[in-house]
Design an enzyme around this catalytic site. Structure first.
Site, short mmCIF file in Angstrom:
data_model
loop_
_atom_site.label_atom_id
_atom_site.label_comp_id
_atom_site.label_asym_id
_atom_site.label_seq_id
_atom_site.Cartn_x
_atom_site.Cartn_y
_atom_site.Cartn_z
N GLU A 151 0.75 -0.95 -0.35
CA GLU A 151 0.74 0.11 0.16
C GLU A 151 0.64 0.93 -0.08
O GLU A 151 0.55 2.22 1.07
CB GLU A 151 -1.21 0.28 1.36
CG GLU A 151 -2.40 -1.73 0.71
CD GLU A 151 -3.39 -0.40 1.80
OE1 GLU A 151 -3.14 0.14 2.70
OE2 GLU A 151 -4.31 -1.83 1.87
N GLU B 41 -6.02 -8.75 0.17
CA GLU B 41 -6.52 -8.45 1.17
C GLU B 41 -8.35 -8.42 0.76
O GLU B 41 -8.48 -6.97 -0.06
CB GLU B 41 -6.24 -7.01 2.12
CG GLU B 41 -4.93 -7.16 2.72
CD GLU B 41 -4.28 -6.00 3.00
OE1 GLU B 41 -5.44 -5.14 4.21
OE2 GLU B 41 -3.44 -5.87 3.70
C1 GCB Z 1 -4.98 -2.96 4.79
C2 GCB Z 1 -3.60 -2.80 5.82
C3 GCB Z 1 -3.19 -4.06 6.79
C4 GCB Z 1 -4.59 -3.25 7.87
C5 GCB Z 1 -5.58 -3.92 7.01
C6 GCB Z 1 -6.91 -3.47 7.76
O1 GCB Z 1 -4.65 -1.73 3.80
O2 GCB Z 1 -2.95 -3.76 4.35
O3 GCB Z 1 -2.10 -3.10 7.23
O4 GCB Z 1 -3.84 -4.23 8.44
O5 GCB Z 1 -6.29 -2.84 6.03
O6 GCB Z 1 -7.03 -3.83 8.79
O7 GCB Z 1 -7.52 -1.47 8.00
#
Ligand code: GCB
Length: 603
Positions: free
Chosen positions: A418, A512
């Site tokens: 990211e 994700e």
């Molecule tokens: C993301 C990140 C990750 C966070 C996740 C979240 O985009 O890459 O490190 O933990 O979102 O849960 O917000």
């Protein structure tokens, strides 16, 4: 060759002594350890375990949140018989940086908290006597550290870290520390690369040693211990007839033995386990041994109760059992390289691993998960700190490839998580990182980075550098959550259509997606944070995944609940785990199990 990161293995010529156990420990809030002579020995009698993060052992909040220098100490006896050997100290990980002293003498400093480094001890050793190792660590975050963040000084004078990322800044000697007693001239490194032919596999290898003119012999044994191929020379090819290929969730590992000799006499021997497989991207497909494969699994963390980010072998075993139970076949080492034992287990169990650098937080925000969905821009790559950050980034990439290049499980490199992707300087930075990865990796594994919500199709030129596209998407959670779920679906579909229209002709995976839910929170009709909501959210995403041929993988965020900084956005940590932090299934785990067990390994 500057450094050797071969995994420590005892062989006929090599002895590995574990220094894990209780070490002396102290904090150094004033940064005065050197002035006080601590390299000769640290004050007090406090003892803590290695490997482990120091943060969660204590009941004192000042220690959990501690930011600054910290010191460790232990001793070992050096045998007279080691005198004509190289005696090295190998530190699995010291987060995020530090310096090693032996008997008061500075030996080496190292930057970067998630990869091993080696201190050559010979020059300062007391033979046939007690030797004191002192290690100074430091866990501050900055614009040039990987991961990136800030260090703030409070009015009390105490420092605290402000990460630009969403995991707790666990620190300390997080991985094993080992003493290596090696031959003076030794094998430094080896590389394998695989080619498949008709009923045959060709394993090209190269061995690097410090012995000039040494003779190299390489032998390969099957799992029954039969010799299946051998070759002479520091470069060559092992020809394996009727090979057992390493397949997803059906691993097969050959035993590789490398002998270094001079005039027929054995100087050094190194051994390893290798899986024979090829992996590549072709159009919109991933091909493992020339057959399509679809990724099912997780973004993970090295995170567990009490020991924090410290290697926890019991937890590692449990995680693999849970991943097998649920029908997963892959994971990403979000957001940093994991301990070597995890890759070894993935090799053994046939899991596909996307190996990620700690290049996270390259977007200046303490709540990047929210800011990125809102379209914020921080001009991160325009900062004057960028040249130094890039140097550190390239260094850590070098070490990652050096450490992990021979693992069958490692199928791809994730070079950032990211990052910001807009701004004039972004392309030049990214291109150098991508090019360097290709140059370093003989297997030419596909390269990617995890794209934040802001990085959209068409307007993100750096996405074209990726061999496949990795999307972190939270429509229905950070954006358009709750009763707007249908809007969230429409926004996801609109984005997917735009990716298809861009015609990159590359696979897309979701690295994700997911929502927080508290274990035991039920609500009918659903609300955000309830299990009903997460299951509805997952079903919505899964329909979209199944609809697009280019979607070739789904790695839900996250495998287990994990610790973050405290704050109003997190309930004592991030609760997006499919499993709780103590590794019990939430209800969503049963939903995924049903889907993934039914799903073939290819689409
Ligand atoms: C993301 C990140 C990750 C966070 C996740 C979240 O985009 O890459 O490190 O933990 O979102 O849960 O917000």
């Amino acid at each position: 060759m500057e450094r050797s990161l071969l995994y420590p293995r005892s062989t006929k010529t090599r002895t590995v002594i574990s220094l894990d156990g209780m070490w002396k420990f102290c904090l150094d809030p004033q940064g005065e350890g050197e002035k006080q002579g601590w390299p000769q020995g640290i004050p007090g009698h406090e003892m803590i375990p290695v490997p482990a993060s120091f943060n969660d052992f204590y009941t004192d909040k000042d220690i959990r949140e501690y930011t600054g220098d910290f010191w460790y100490e232990t001793t070992f006896d050096a045998s007279e018989s080691w005198r004509d050997h190289a005696v090295d100290l190998r530190i699995g990980a010291l987060t995020h940086r530090g310096t090693v002293y032996l008997n008061g003498q500075k030996i080496v400093s190292h930057e970067g908290g998630y990869l091993p480094f080696v201190a050559h001890l010979n020059a300062a050793i007391i033979w046939n006597g007690k030797n004191r190792i002192v290690i100074k660590g430091n866990n501050e975050l900055s614009y040039t550290s990987l991961p990136a963040g800030m260090t703030k000084t409070l009015s009390s004078g105490k420092k605290m870290t402000k990460p630009f990322f969403d995991f707790f800044n666990y620190a300390g000697l997080n991985r094993s520390v080992k003493l290596l007693i090696l031959p003076e001239q030794s094998i430094l490194d080896y590389t394998v690369n695989h080619r498949l032919a008709d009923k045959q596999a060709l394993v090209d290898y190269e061995v690097i040693s410090s012995l000039e003119g040494g003779e190299v012999e390489v032998r390969l044994y099957d799992e029954e211990g039969y010799l299946v191929a051998s070759s002479q020379g520091d470069k060559g090819t092992l020809q394996v007839e009727d090979p057992h290929l390493w397949e997803v969730r059906q691993a097969y590992l050959y035993h590789l033995v490398i002998d270094l000799k001079t005039q027929g006499q054995l100087i050094d021997e190194y051994e390893d386990e290798i899986g024979i497989r090829t992996f590549r991207v072709e159009n919109e497909r991933f091909l493992l041994n020339d057959h399509p494969v679809y990724l099912k699994g997780f973004g993970k963390h090295e995170d567990s109760d009490v020991v924090g980010r410290g290697t926890n072998m019991g937890m590692i075993k449990r995680d693999f059992e849970l991943m097998k139970w649920i029908g997963a076949n892959s994971f990403r080492t979000s957001h940093y390289p994991y301990s070597e034992e995890i890759y070894q287990m993935a090799d053994r169990e046939g899991f596909l691993v996307i190996d990620e650098l700690p290049a996270v937080g390259f977007f200046e925000s303490l709540m990047n998960f929210l800011d990125a969905s809102g379209g914020k821009s921080t001009q991160f790559f325009e900062r004057e700190t960028i040249p130094e950050l890039k140097k550190n980034h390239l260094d850590v990439l070098y070490d990652l490839v050096l450490r992990d290049k021979n693992h069958a499980c490692v199928i791809a490199w994730s070079l950032f998580n990211e990052p910001e992707t807009s701004g004039d300087s972004v392309m030049a930075y990214f291109k150098d990182i991508f090019d360097y990865a290709a140059k370093l990796d003989v297997q030419k594994r596909p390269r990617t980075f995890a794209l934040v919500m802001n990085s959209k199709p068409g307007i993100t030129p750096v996405a074209e550098l990726c061999d496949f596209i990795s999307l972190n998407r939270y429509y229905g959670w950070y954006l358009l959550g709750g009763f707007e779920m249908e809007e969230a679906r429409a926004a996801l579909v609109e984005e997917m259509d735009a990716w298809v229209d861009w015609k990159l002709n590359k696979p897309i995976i979701f690295t994700e997606y997911g929502c927080d839910h508290l274990q035991g929170e039920f609500k009918l009709p659903s609300v955000q944070w309830s299990v009903e909501y997460e299951i509805a959210f997952l079903k919505m995403y899964e329909k979209v995944f199944d609809h697009y041929a280019c979607v070739q993988g789904e790695q839900i965020w996250n495998f287990a609940d994990f610790q973050t900084v405290e704050g109003i956005m997190r309930v004592n940590g991030n609760k997006k785990g499919v499993f709780t932090r103590d590794r019990q299934p939430k209800l969503t785990a049963y939903h995924l199990k049903e889907r993934w067990e039914k799903m073939p390994d290819s689409k």
